[in-house]
Design a protein around this motif. Structure first.
Motif, mmCIF file in Angstrom:
data_model
loop_
_atom_site.group_PDB
_atom_site.id
_atom_site.type_symbol
_atom_site.label_atom_id
_atom_site.label_comp_id
_atom_site.label_asym_id
_atom_site.label_seq_id
_atom_site.Cartn_x
_atom_site.Cartn_y
_atom_site.Cartn_z
ATOM 1 N N LEU A 1 0.829 -1.202 0.000
ATOM 2 C CA LEU A 1 0.000 0.000 0.000
ATOM 3 C C LEU A 1 0.866 1.255 0.000
ATOM 4 N N GLU A 2 1.947 1.231 0.767
ATOM 5 C CA GLU A 2 2.821 2.407 0.858
ATOM 6 C C GLU A 2 3.390 2.777 -0.510
ATOM 7 N N SER A 3 3.614 1.782 -1.350
ATOM 8 C CA SER A 3 4.176 2.050 -2.669
ATOM 9 C C SER A 3 3.112 2.418 -3.693
ATOM 10 N N ARG A 4 1.832 2.304 -3.291
ATOM 11 C CA ARG A 4 0.727 2.574 -4.238
ATOM 12 C C ARG A 4 -0.144 3.742 -3.782
ATOM 13 N N MET A 5 0.283 4.488 -2.786
ATOM 14 C CA MET A 5 -0.519 5.591 -2.252
ATOM 15 C C MET A 5 -0.767 6.646 -3.337
ATOM 16 N N PRO A 6 -1.890 7.437 -3.191
ATOM 17 C CA PRO A 6 -2.912 7.295 -2.147
ATOM 18 C C PRO A 6 -4.072 6.402 -2.586
ATOM 19 N N THR B 1 -18.438 6.917 -1.061
ATOM 20 C CA THR B 1 -17.666 8.168 -1.007
ATOM 21 C C THR B 1 -16.248 8.007 -1.528
ATOM 22 N N ALA B 2 -15.655 6.856 -1.318
ATOM 23 C CA ALA B 2 -14.260 6.641 -1.710
ATOM 24 C C ALA B 2 -14.087 6.786 -3.228
ATOM 25 N N LYS B 3 -12.956 7.366 -3.616
ATOM 26 C CA LYS B 3 -12.655 7.568 -5.032
ATOM 27 C C LYS B 3 -11.677 6.525 -5.567
ATOM 28 N N ARG B 4 -10.890 5.943 -4.666
ATOM 29 C CA ARG B 4 -9.911 4.946 -5.121
ATOM 30 C C ARG B 4 -9.887 3.763 -4.160
ATOM 31 N N PHE B 5 -10.171 2.569 -4.679
ATOM 32 C CA PHE B 5 -10.228 1.349 -3.885
ATOM 33 C C PHE B 5 -9.049 0.439 -4.215
ATOM 34 N N ALA B 6 -8.717 -0.411 -3.247
ATOM 35 C CA ALA B 6 -7.783 -1.508 -3.472
ATOM 36 C C ALA B 6 -8.329 -2.730 -2.745
ATOM 37 N N PHE B 7 -7.912 -3.909 -3.185
ATOM 38 C CA PHE B 7 -8.433 -5.168 -2.642
ATOM 39 C C PHE B 7 -7.268 -6.119 -2.397
ATOM 40 N N TYR B 8 -7.365 -6.861 -1.278
ATOM 41 C CA TYR B 8 -6.264 -7.718 -0.861
ATOM 42 C C TYR B 8 -6.806 -9.102 -0.518
ATOM 43 N N GLY B 9 -6.418 -10.095 -1.328
ATOM 44 C CA GLY B 9 -6.982 -11.425 -1.169
ATOM 45 C C GLY B 9 -6.222 -12.351 -0.250
ATOM 46 N N LYS B 10 -5.133 -11.880 0.346
ATOM 47 C CA LYS B 10 -4.370 -12.707 1.282
ATOM 48 C C LYS B 10 -4.849 -12.382 2.694
ATOM 49 N N PRO B 11 -5.672 -13.223 3.304
ATOM 50 C CA PRO B 11 -6.270 -12.868 4.598
ATOM 51 C C PRO B 11 -5.217 -12.651 5.680
ATOM 52 N N TYR B 12 -5.463 -11.666 6.517
ATOM 53 C CA TYR B 12 -4.590 -11.418 7.664
ATOM 54 C C TYR B 12 -5.382 -11.324 8.970
#
Length: 325
Positions: A106-111, A194-205
């Motif tokens: 996520l840090e490398s793909r902000m915001p 409301t969110a303008k940019r989403f991301a999805f993570y399929g590796k459960p934590y």
């Protein structure tokens, strides 16, 4: 700082060390853990203080200034300084390696405004099942994937499955409604629309415990029924006033939750069963004109009481035979 993890602490002495230690194992990114403590009759506050003394560089304790989970989360958000926030429950725990991988990606793909993840469910006998709705194990930064996710997932609203950009929440005044149950539904619906940019993570934590002894979530009262109906109504009104192309998909999720709520009448005190059924029935006009599957139409036509009997039978089969909550 990249992340603030907000953890309400109240009557969880059996689980608190496991919860916090799992977060302290995170690595490769900057974070803080904000423990929002409300005094209780067990040793939760004492455990929190001991951990804070040992890890004062990463753990902060703040006092809750009101009651309830929503208030605790809002208090934590006021103290948070991270670019992102996560709202974790103090009786759950995480896989620190998987979560660290997410945060570094996520840090490398902000915001990104909102990251939504799959998760594990931990049952009464510590049996673990996976909610598996997101493809692959890499971070997917694609708004178009939101439709795929919503169509696969039964619900989208547990707050702990999100990592959210803090300024996005503050700028849009997306807080948790206080003094109510089922607040995650209204909160997450606000995020989705409301969110303008989403991301999805399929590796459960995230490991979500269900049915634990002493959990307030297991004690269903008439207020739980009232609040759920109100949160669903508020969310449905938000959907109906939106021009988002996914509004029908969101309606389907809210309607499904309305149908599933029928079974709550068997969870409240027997003397309040009829009142609970009437409260649910009074909201059915919100859903009658929505596009509904054949099964949903049948359950709606059966009415709250008969529909609840069918759902109770299904629940008993799932828990007794399939060992699924």
């Amino acid at each position: 700082m990249l992340l603030s993890i907000i953890v309400p602490v109240y009557q969880v002495e059996k689980y608190l060390k496991t919860c916090i230690n799992s977060m302290l194992n995170c690595h490769g990114f900057s974070y803080e853990i904000i423990l929002v403590v409300k005094p209780s009759c067990d040793k939760s506050e004492h455990i929190a203080n001991d951990i804070q003394k040992e890890y004062s560089d990463r753990v902060i304790i703040v006092n809750q200034d009101g009651d309830g989970l929503s208030n605790a989360r809002n208090v934590g958000l006021r103290y948070a300084i991270g670019d992102y926030v996560a709202f974790f429950d103090s009786d759950d725990y995480i896989d620190a390696t998987a979560f660290s991988d997410l945060m570094k990606s996520l840090e490398s793909r902000m915001p990104v405004d909102a990251v939504i993840s799959d998760y594990y469910i931990v049952g009464n006998s510590d049996n673990i099942s996976q909610v598996d709705t997101i493809d692959g194990e890499e971070l997917i930064c694609d708004n178009g994937y939101l439709e795929v996710f919503l169509k696969k997932r039964r619900n989208y609203w547990n707050a702990w499955q999100y990592v959210l950009r803090r300024n996005f929440l503050l700028e849009n005044k997306l807080l948790f409604l206080e003094g109510t149950y089922s607040e995650d539904i209204e909160f997450a619906t606000g995020v989705i629309f409301t969110a303008k940019r989403f991301a999805f993570y399929g590796k459960p934590y995230y490991y979500y415990r269900i049915g634990r002894e002493g959990s307030l979530a297991n004690k269903v009262t008439l207020k739980h029924v009232v609040d759920l109906m109100n949160m669903l109504e508020m969310s449905m009104n938000r959907v109906n006033s939106s021009d988002a192309y996914l509004k029908n998909t969101i309606r389907d999720k809210l309607f499904l939750q309305y149908i599933l709520s029928f079974v709550m009448i068997f969870d409240v005190n027997k003397s309040e069963r009829k009142k609970a059924a009437d409260i649910i029935k009074n909201k059915n006009l919100l859903y009658k004109n929505n596009r509904n599957s054949f099964l949903k139409k049948i359950l709606l036509k059966l009415g709250v009481l008969n529909g609840a009997r069918v759902l109770m039978l299904v629940r008993m089969l799932r828990r007794g035979i399939l060992k699924i909550h």
